[in-house]
Design an enzyme around this catalytic site. Sequence first.
Site, PDB file in Angstrom:
ATOM      1  N   GLU A   1       6.800   5.464  15.245  1.00  0.00           N
ATOM      2  CA  GLU A   1       7.056   5.625  16.360  1.00  0.00           C
ATOM      3  C   GLU A   1       5.833   4.852  17.279  1.00  0.00           C
ATOM      4  OE1 GLU A   1       6.496   9.763  17.713  1.00  0.00           O
ATOM      5  OE2 GLU A   1       8.284  10.392  16.270  1.00  0.00           O
TER       6      GLU A   1
ATOM      7  N   HIS B   1      11.047  11.096  21.078  1.00  0.00           N
ATOM      8  CA  HIS B   1       9.931  11.972  20.965  1.00  0.00           C
ATOM      9  C   HIS B   1       9.640  12.430  22.497  1.00  0.00           C
ATOM     10  CE1 HIS B   1       5.979  12.885  18.943  1.00  0.00           C
ATOM     11  NE2 HIS B   1       6.291  13.702  19.808  1.00  0.00           N
ATOM     12  N   ILE B   2      10.664  12.963  23.040  1.00  0.00           N
ATOM     13  CA  ILE B   2      10.377  13.410  24.356  1.00  0.00           C
ATOM     14  C   ILE B   2      10.602  15.087  24.460  1.00  0.00           C
ATOM     15  CG2 ILE B   2      11.527  11.681  25.568  1.00  0.00           C
ATOM     16  CD1 ILE B   2      14.363  13.142  25.583  1.00  0.00           C
TER      17      ILE B   2
ATOM     18  N   SER C   1       8.433  17.094  24.964  1.00  0.00           N
ATOM     19  CA  SER C   1       7.443  17.775  25.936  1.00  0.00           C
ATOM     20  C   SER C   1       7.640  17.107  27.221  1.00  0.00           C
ATOM     21  CB  SER C   1       6.203  17.907  25.572  1.00  0.00           C
ATOM     22  OG  SER C   1       5.288  16.603  25.565  1.00  0.00           O
TER      23      SER C   1
ATOM     24  N   ALA D   1       9.290  18.234  15.674  1.00  0.00           N
ATOM     25  CA  ALA D   1       7.616  18.460  15.029  1.00  0.00           C
ATOM     26  C   ALA D   1       6.919  17.339  14.797  1.00  0.00           C
ATOM     27  CB  ALA D   1       7.497  19.426  13.809  1.00  0.00           C
ATOM     28  N   ARG D   2       7.104  16.699  13.723  1.00  0.00           N
ATOM     29  CA  ARG D   2       6.614  15.182  13.334  1.00  0.00           C
ATOM     30  C   ARG D   2       7.447  14.636  12.495  1.00  0.00           C
ATOM     31  NH1 ARG D   2       4.120  15.736  17.376  1.00  0.00           N
ATOM     32  NH2 ARG D   2       1.581  15.682  17.890  1.00  0.00           N
TER      33      ARG D   2
END
Length: 320
Positions: A268, A286-287, A289, A238-239
Site C-alpha cells: 500500500e 484502504h478507505i 475509516s 483489517a491489514r
Amino acid sequence: MTKPKLLITRKLRPQVEARAARDYDVVFNADDRQFDRDELIAACRSVDAVLPCHSEHFSADVIADLGPQLKIIANHSVGTDHVDLAAATSAGLVVTNTPDVLSDATAEIAMLCMLGAARRGAEGDAMVRSGQWNFWSPAFMVGRQVTAKRFGVLGMGRVGQVTAQRARGFGMEIHYHNRRRLPEHLEQGAIYHETVEGLLACSDVLSLHCPSSAQNVGIINERTLSLLPDRAILVNTARGALVDEAALIDALTSGKLFAAGLDVFQTEPGGNPDLGALPNTFLLPHIGSATEETRDAMGFRALDNLDAYFNGEDPKDRVA
C-alpha cells in the site's frame, strides 16, 4: 508560554488542523506526500511530538535515530503495527492510538466489501460504465445471497463486534474466534470457536478483524483457506499482512472461494494487480475509516492524547 512543536505527517481534516494550529507550533506536510525513512527521521528530530498515520513506519532502527527531543507519537489510527512498541518504550517514547471512533465506518466498509464480492459489484459496475451491458437473462450476473448465511469474525474486538451487529441485519448467523471468549452480553448469541480452524469450517463469509501481530501475519494462507466451505467469501478490512495473497489468488482462480472483498493489501498504496485482474474480487483503496465524521473524530482523539500528555496527564489511549 512556548507551545510544543508538533509534526503532522499527512493532510488531516480542516477542523483538526485548525485546532492543532491553535494549540501547537505545527509543522504541516503541505504536499501530503509520504515521507521516506530519512525524511521522517529528520522531521522528527526537530519536534516535541509527531502525529502520524499508518503510512509512517517507526521501526526499531528509525526510533533509534529520532533523537532526544521527540517525546510522544500520537497515532492517527487504531492499529499500531507500524510502530515498534517495544523499541518506543525502551527509548522513553509515549505512544497513543485512536480506538473506538472508527468502528462504525470500518464495519460499513466490511459490509460493502461483503456485498460487492457476493453480488459481483465490480463486474457489474465496469460493465455499465464501459457500455458493455447489452444482454440480460435469468442466468446473467448471478451472485451469492448472504441472507441467513454463516458470518465468521476472526478477531472480535470493537470493529469485529460492530461488524457482527451489521451482519445480523442480514439475518446472518454469527460465529467468531478471539483470543478470549467475550462475555455473554457482548456475544449477543454469537457462537464462539476455541480455534481458528473451528471458525473457518463454519464461515460462509469470513471477515478479518484481528491485528497484524507477528502470530497473525499470513494467518490466511493455503492451509487455512482450504478449511473454508467451498465457494466461501473472504472479507479483509483489517491489514493486508494477514493474507498470503498468492494463496488467495489460487483459491479465487480455482473456485475454492467464490469471491473476495478487500480494503487492505500487502503493498500500500498500489494493491496487487494480480488480484485486480480477477473478475471475482471487489477492491477498495484502504478507505475503511474514510468518512468525514470518523476522520474528524480520529484527529480530535489524537489531539486529546497530545493535550493530556503536555498537561502532565497520562493519555487516555496510551499503548506504550
